[in-house]
Design an enzyme around this catalytic site. Structure first.
Site, mmCIF file in Angstrom:
data_model
loop_
_atom_site.group_PDB
_atom_site.id
_atom_site.type_symbol
_atom_site.label_atom_id
_atom_site.label_comp_id
_atom_site.label_asym_id
_atom_site.label_seq_id
_atom_site.Cartn_x
_atom_site.Cartn_y
_atom_site.Cartn_z
ATOM 1 N N HIS A 122 0.822 -1.217 0.000
ATOM 2 C CA HIS A 122 0.000 0.000 0.000
ATOM 3 C C HIS A 122 0.856 1.267 0.000
ATOM 4 C CE1 HIS A 122 -3.422 -2.696 1.698
ATOM 5 N NE2 HIS A 122 -3.342 -2.750 0.380
ATOM 6 N N ASP A 147 -2.567 -8.393 -7.370
ATOM 7 C CA ASP A 147 -2.276 -8.823 -5.992
ATOM 8 C C ASP A 147 -2.978 -10.142 -5.688
ATOM 9 O OD1 ASP A 147 -1.584 -8.817 -3.289
ATOM 10 O OD2 ASP A 147 -3.224 -7.476 -2.727
#
Ligand code: SAM
Length: 280
Positions: free
Chosen positions: A19, A161
């Protein structure tokens, strides 16, 4: 179908690295007024309750986002990320990649979120209902990425992801990436991968396959928080960035020493930034 639930892992060291990179890439895209698209091929639920039974069972966020919060880092990018997640953490929540993107994208930008798991996609749709610039897709993110590229506008980034629950993900990912890249060569592609115990490692082969691909620039970022075991466990994770924006590598290199210090467990921890391919 799948048993992986990101709620067990939300806010762990791997989420923090992923992130942080995602935030820096989105900030670069926001440097120009021109609209962009954010594509998340494996979106998860979008937002996580850290008081839930799943999150409490493993409490992985304690050695991730909480350890980083407690470390009082000075690096401006780490501080910006902590500021971004602070309001969620105060409510015992952690933002997934779709929510981080929603926060950073502007009115002119759009989000394409893909998720295959029935329960996760329902939760994702609920978390993002009434958001006009967000489209939630209940589909295979590998197939979906190729189907929607090149996107309109042809400016933006993709986060890939996977949970790597299926061994085939390690082959499907490089194949999908090559197909998407042939259709959209100017996109930024950010790929997360796990660093696993020696006997379980499949990431190295995937990284090498991507390194042999048609890409003009590929940056590899790795963060380990534990020593590598022979048999068990994930000791860190990495991000491959295709077409990283100017100076992104320097930004990441500047934050990794403090990040490693904060997230390394029991005196362990290491990092590496290297180019698999680099444009002259
Ligand atoms: N990107 C999210 C974040 O950072 O908040 C976390 C995603 S989690 C690591 C991986 C997700 O991919 C899971 O929710 C899983 O259900 C989903 N998934 C697994 N295989 C998929 C596929 N082929 N296509 C789309 N989603 C998939």
């Amino acid at each position: 179908m799948f048993s992986y639930r990101h709620a067990f892992h939300a806010g762990n060291h791997a989420d923090v690295l992923k992130h942080l990179c995602q935030m820096l890439l989105l900030e670069k895209l926001c440097n120009k007024d021109k609209a962009f698209v954010y594509i998340d091929t494996h979106a998860g639920a979008g937002l996580y309750d850290l008081t839930s039974e799943s999150a409490q069972k493993t409490a992985e966020y304690q050695a991730g986002i909480d350890a980083l919060t407690d470390a009082a880092c000075h690096n401006p990018h780490i501080r910006a990320y902590l500021k971004l997640v602070e309001q969620y953490r105060k409510q015992n929540r952690y933002p997934g990649s779709p929510e981080i993107a929603r926060r950073l994208c502007r009115a002119q930008d759009s989000l394409q979120l893909m998720e295959w798991h029935n329960n996760e996609v329902q939760q994702l749709a609920l978390n993002f209902k009434h958001q006009k610039r967000v489209k939630v897709h209940h589909r295979d993110g590998f197939e979906g990425l190729v189907a929607i590229t090149p996107p309109k506008p042809a400016r933006g980034m993709v986060l890939i992801d996977p949970s790597y629950e299926l061994e085939t993900d390690y082959q499907v990912l490089p194949d999908t990436l090559a197909k998407a890249y042939r259709r959209w060569q100017t996109g930024i592609y950010a790929i997360w991968y796990p660093l696993l115990a020696k006997k379980r490692d499949r990431s190295q082969g995937m990284i090498e396959a991507i390194g042999r691909g048609p890409y003009s620039s590929v940056l590899d970022i790795q963060l380990s928080v534990l020593p590598q075991d022979e048999e068990l466990g994930m000791y860190g994770s990495g991000m491959l960035i295709i077409n990283p924006p100017w100076q992104f590598d320097q930004q990441v290199a500047s934050l990794l020493p403090e990040l490693t210090q904060a997230l390394g467990q029991g005196g362990a921890g290491d990092f590496k930034v290297s180019w698999l391919a680099q444009q002259d």
